[in-house]
Design a protein around this motif. Sequence first.
Motif, PDB file in Angstrom:
ATOM      1  N   VAL A 596      13.571 -10.226   3.371  1.00 24.04           N
ATOM      2  CA  VAL A 596      13.145 -10.516   2.043  1.00 24.04           C
ATOM      3  C   VAL A 596      11.929  -9.626   1.939  1.00 24.04           C
ATOM      4  N   VAL A 597      10.904  -9.506   2.868  1.00 22.09           N
ATOM      5  CA  VAL A 597       9.579  -9.035   2.706  1.00 22.09           C
ATOM      6  C   VAL A 597      10.037  -7.379   2.851  1.00 22.09           C
ATOM      7  N   VAL A 598      10.816  -6.986   3.655  1.00 20.93           N
ATOM      8  CA  VAL A 598      11.089  -5.449   4.025  1.00 20.93           C
ATOM      9  C   VAL A 598      11.784  -4.859   2.831  1.00 20.93           C
ATOM     10  N   GLY A 599      12.737  -5.777   2.184  1.00 17.34           N
ATOM     11  CA  GLY A 599      13.284  -5.360   0.889  1.00 17.34           C
ATOM     12  C   GLY A 599      12.267  -5.280  -0.189  1.00 17.34           C
ATOM     13  N   LEU A 600      11.438  -6.200  -0.274  1.00 16.24           N
ATOM     14  CA  LEU A 600      10.344  -6.289  -1.348  1.00 16.24           C
ATOM     15  C   LEU A 600       9.539  -5.030  -1.118  1.00 16.24           C
ATOM     16  N   ALA A 601       9.220  -4.787  -0.099  1.00 13.31           N
ATOM     17  CA  ALA A 601       8.132  -3.729   0.250  1.00 13.31           C
ATOM     18  C   ALA A 601       8.731  -2.307  -0.168  1.00 13.31           C
ATOM     19  N   ILE A 602      10.102  -2.108   0.311  1.00 12.37           N
ATOM     20  CA  ILE A 602      10.734  -0.819  -0.447  1.00 12.37           C
ATOM     21  C   ILE A 602      10.795  -0.731  -1.779  1.00 12.37           C
ATOM     22  N   PHE A 603      11.280  -1.998  -2.449  1.00 14.67           N
ATOM     23  CA  PHE A 603      11.443  -1.886  -3.816  1.00 14.67           C
ATOM     24  C   PHE A 603      10.005  -1.546  -4.359  1.00 14.67           C
ATOM     25  N   LEU A 604       8.904  -2.381  -4.227  1.00 19.75           N
ATOM     26  CA  LEU A 604       7.546  -2.234  -4.746  1.00 19.75           C
ATOM     27  C   LEU A 604       7.199  -0.781  -4.530  1.00 19.75           C
ATOM     28  N   LEU A 605       7.185  -0.039  -3.394  1.00 21.30           N
ATOM     29  CA  LEU A 605       6.761   1.168  -3.097  1.00 21.30           C
ATOM     30  C   LEU A 605       7.555   2.325  -3.625  1.00 21.30           C
ATOM     31  N   ILE A 606       8.724   1.973  -4.363  1.00 23.66           N
ATOM     32  CA  ILE A 606       9.667   2.999  -5.029  1.00 23.66           C
ATOM     33  C   ILE A 606       9.014   2.873  -6.580  1.00 23.66           C
ATOM     34  N   LEU A 607       8.703   1.714  -6.825  1.00 24.37           N
ATOM     35  CA  LEU A 607       8.045   1.579  -8.201  1.00 24.37           C
ATOM     36  C   LEU A 607       6.907   2.472  -8.249  1.00 24.37           C
ATOM     37  N   VAL A 608       5.850   2.123  -7.243  1.00 27.79           N
ATOM     38  CA  VAL A 608       4.560   3.015  -7.210  1.00 27.79           C
ATOM     39  C   VAL A 608       4.604   4.242  -6.921  1.00 27.79           C
ATOM     40  N   PHE A 609       5.424   4.697  -5.908  1.00 21.79           N
ATOM     41  CA  PHE A 609       5.413   5.957  -5.546  1.00 21.79           C
ATOM     42  C   PHE A 609       6.261   6.908  -6.233  1.00 21.79           C
ATOM     43  N   ARG A 610       7.378   6.478  -6.661  1.00 17.84           N
ATOM     44  CA  ARG A 610       8.421   7.051  -7.417  1.00 17.84           C
ATOM     45  C   ARG A 610       9.095   8.161  -6.317  1.00 17.84           C
ATOM     46  N   PHE A 664       2.779  -7.669   6.787  1.00 17.78           N
ATOM     47  CA  PHE A 664       3.610  -7.013   5.645  1.00 17.78           C
ATOM     48  C   PHE A 664       2.655  -6.698   4.561  1.00 17.78           C
ATOM     49  N   GLY A 665       1.871  -7.992   4.049  1.00 15.85           N
ATOM     50  CA  GLY A 665       0.721  -7.559   3.016  1.00 15.85           C
ATOM     51  C   GLY A 665      -0.169  -6.549   3.034  1.00 15.85           C
ATOM     52  N   LEU A 666      -0.882  -6.914   4.519  1.00 12.11           N
ATOM     53  CA  LEU A 666      -2.014  -5.664   4.988  1.00 12.11           C
ATOM     54  C   LEU A 666      -1.424  -4.172   5.031  1.00 12.11           C
ATOM     55  N   ALA A 667      -0.025  -4.258   5.495  1.00 17.78           N
ATOM     56  CA  ALA A 667       0.560  -3.054   5.767  1.00 17.78           C
ATOM     57  C   ALA A 667       0.539  -2.311   4.449  1.00 17.78           C
ATOM     58  N   MET A 668       1.235  -3.100   3.350  1.00 20.64           N
ATOM     59  CA  MET A 668       1.271  -2.530   2.210  1.00 20.64           C
ATOM     60  C   MET A 668      -0.041  -2.084   1.692  1.00 20.64           C
ATOM     61  N   ASP A 669      -1.301  -2.811   1.772  1.00 23.06           N
ATOM     62  CA  ASP A 669      -2.648  -2.489   1.395  1.00 23.06           C
ATOM     63  C   ASP A 669      -2.785  -0.918   2.027  1.00 23.06           C
ATOM     64  N   TYR A 670      -2.694  -0.808   3.388  1.00 25.80           N
ATOM     65  CA  TYR A 670      -3.028   0.494   3.924  1.00 25.80           C
ATOM     66  C   TYR A 670      -2.193   1.835   3.284  1.00 25.80           C
ATOM     67  N   GLN A 671      -0.977   1.277   3.087  1.00 25.05           N
ATOM     68  CA  GLN A 671       0.244   2.235   2.343  1.00 25.05           C
ATOM     69  C   GLN A 671      -0.322   2.734   1.206  1.00 25.05           C
ATOM     70  N   VAL A 672      -0.820   1.722   0.199  1.00 25.96           N
ATOM     71  CA  VAL A 672      -0.908   2.125  -1.072  1.00 25.96           C
ATOM     72  C   VAL A 672      -2.305   2.871  -1.251  1.00 25.96           C
ATOM     73  N   PHE A 673      -3.237   2.492  -0.198  1.00 28.91           N
ATOM     74  CA  PHE A 673      -4.577   3.107  -0.546  1.00 28.91           C
ATOM     75  C   PHE A 673      -4.686   4.607   0.161  1.00 28.91           C
ATOM     76  N   LEU A 674      -3.683   4.696   0.985  1.00 24.49           N
ATOM     77  CA  LEU A 674      -3.497   6.022   1.706  1.00 24.49           C
ATOM     78  C   LEU A 674      -2.844   6.796   0.822  1.00 24.49           C
ATOM     79  N   VAL A 675      -1.507   6.551   0.770  1.00 24.73           N
ATOM     80  CA  VAL A 675      -0.642   7.490   0.002  1.00 24.73           C
ATOM     81  C   VAL A 675      -0.883   7.803  -1.597  1.00 24.73           C
ATOM     82  N   THR A 676      -1.391   6.736  -2.154  1.00 23.70           N
ATOM     83  CA  THR A 676      -2.031   6.932  -3.560  1.00 23.70           C
ATOM     84  C   THR A 676      -2.814   8.181  -3.597  1.00 23.70           C
TER      85      THR A 676
END
Length: 801
Positions: A596-610, A664-676
Amino acid sequence: MAKLLFRLGRWSYNRKWIVISAWLLILAIVGGLALTMQKGFSNSFTIEDTPSIDATVSLVENFPDQTNPVTAAGVNVVFQAPEGKTLDDPEMMAAIDAVVDHIETNLEDFGGGERFGNPVEVSPQLEETVIEQMTSMGLPEETAIKDADNLKVLSDDKTIGYTTFNIDVPNPESVEESHRDTINEALEIGRDMGIRVEAGGAAFGDPIEIKTTSEIIGIVVAFIVLVFTFGSLIAAGLPLITAIIGVGIGALAIVLTTAFTDLNNVTPVLAVMIGLAVGIDYALFILSRYRAEYKRMPRADAAGMAVGTAGSAVVFAGATVIIALIALAIADIGFLTAMGFAAAFTVFVSVLIALTFIPALLGVLGSRAFKGKIVGIGGNPTPKQTWEQALNRRSKGRTWVKFVQKVPGLVVAVVVLGLGALSAPVLNLEMSLPSDSTSNLDTTQRQSADLMAEGFGAGVNAPFLVVVDAHEVNADATALAPLIDAQDTGEADFDRDQAARFATYMYVTQTYNSNVDVKNAQIISVNEDYTAAQILVSPFTGPADQETTELLHVLRTQEAQIEDVTGATVGTTGLTAVQQDITDQLESAMPVYLAVVVGLAIFLLILVFRSIMVPLVAGLGFLLSVGAAFGATILVWQEGLWGLVNTPAPLISFMPIFLIGVTFGLAMDYQVFLVTRMREHYTHHQGKGVPNSKYTPVEQSVIEGFAQGSRVVTAAALIMIAVFIAFIDQPLPFIKVFGFALAMGVFFDAFFVRMALVPASMFLMGRATWWMPRWLDRILPSLDVEGTALEKEWEEKQATR
């Protein structure tokens, strides 16, 4: 969303005193309510709808006059004679009597027990009683003698003995400090008289004690990191102020919640640990963006822009952490769900505080926000530098990412193979819940369990209690016929149905005694109308041993077979069974939760980073960092690598699933702040490169975005690691393990995955990095986390002025 947050940040800056007063008022109200209404936390880790709980219900229904063994507040007091002596020596007998008398005379709510007293005297009396009772019920004398021997409280060499008693309170959580004080006084009396005395049991566990030094250490280290990040003493203090207020509100709200529902005492510890880390980090991200913006726009607009851009990323990152924590409900375990919701609420408050309190504080400080500068750090010039030279100084982040660009394949290989190898110990993962047998070696609880294991075998600490309900027994069952016939004396009033019920109890003991891992199975109680019995199953192994777990599963399989053959209902309970059921349910929930969390991560990041590839790499990196964190934790805390911990033991059962959620939550933090930052550069230049550059457009965006974002992500990761690792200083082992595991998860994810694997994979993928099918791009909503539209709108307004 970015525009709404811009207005919120600007409003908070201009209405600073309203915002600050509101938050302080909320803190005061929640604190006042918590102190007056709270009912305290519990020590239990029970869950509903498990086989052991069902068996406990059957036990209570069939034996209403007996204490529920699962909720009984039992205490074991264990004696060991000094070398060369035995417990029946006169001076040892006197010491034991003094301990026993002190407990019986002075312990408030003393509940007594069948095996309470001097074990030298109690043990032979108990064995004689058991033999008499069992033979009177028709059991062979040989069996009765074996059963009596299994219940003895004095070892064969008479060097170790124990006594047990209950404290007459509803459950172990109701035991008060005065009870423990009286028992400790009794232990000291025995020790002063020359005998070794230790105590354990469900009612004699150490209360949860939280050392404030962990938070203080984390805050001090965070302050140092923030000073190096901003080069300003004042700016370094702002994230700490907001984080402390946010965690204070969250923790007090959790305390208040105990007025309405039961919460485990680990709940606030984990909420504080996570809330403090993310609270500091989120404020850091917004403050760092403000520092870059106020140099080109009015300070109120800069505060709004920081909240609109970095704040958008904070909202998204916080949302992913909150969703991951709330998703712990998938495991369908009450105390774990409560822990997830409590931590999620604390993160929610931390996000709101960062979005409003930081701009409000900036409004109060105005131009003084970055005062207290320290030369040579945080971008400040040295005495020999101008500001321009300091700004143009080559950053370590830029140097690193350019190195990665030269050898991306090597970097990917090193990270994947290295973290993959470190994940190998996961195959040896063992899980359990806290017990005397897993306590620190230097505690009296652990020493009492070890002494009992030494004197009576490890299984004495891991008994199973089997409840047999024979109301619906089949008196014509073929398997019961020989046992029924053995009871038939030929008398006219022979009750075949009652004989069938007792035959069922004997059949159960015979079946369980056929297991090689069972030391003994014996009937210990039958209710008045013979319709139900309690059977004690003693394994050879202890509660933390894998063989005990496997035995429980075998017993459960045999339960179904016995029910089919006899028509009776059979269930296994007891503390060991209850804890193992929780562990099994957590184990079965982990794969589902991970998916669930890995699938959620992929979906949310697709939304953010296109993008398709960026989320896939992020998901792979998450799995690698979690696996490595598990591996390191198992090596140190379970396997005892290099003797770094004094008590290696199985990991607490809910640690792995909780670690997955938080990491998972913290990993998405760093992914978002760096890749944005990378995405922001790429879209700002419309996917085109800088003329005459040796780098492709994708490479340029990765290098520039990494150079801008790596410093703040590094600081955020160091702060989180410091906050988590500081909890190793806590007295309770499982809190130590949590702190270590979370610190390792952040370390591997931030520095190996986000700082190395992510940019290296982007360099290798080239233009495919930002590829996305057009049909998918059309149907998905657009989330401007980078705040590109907001910045464009602000620049257009400035151009028209």
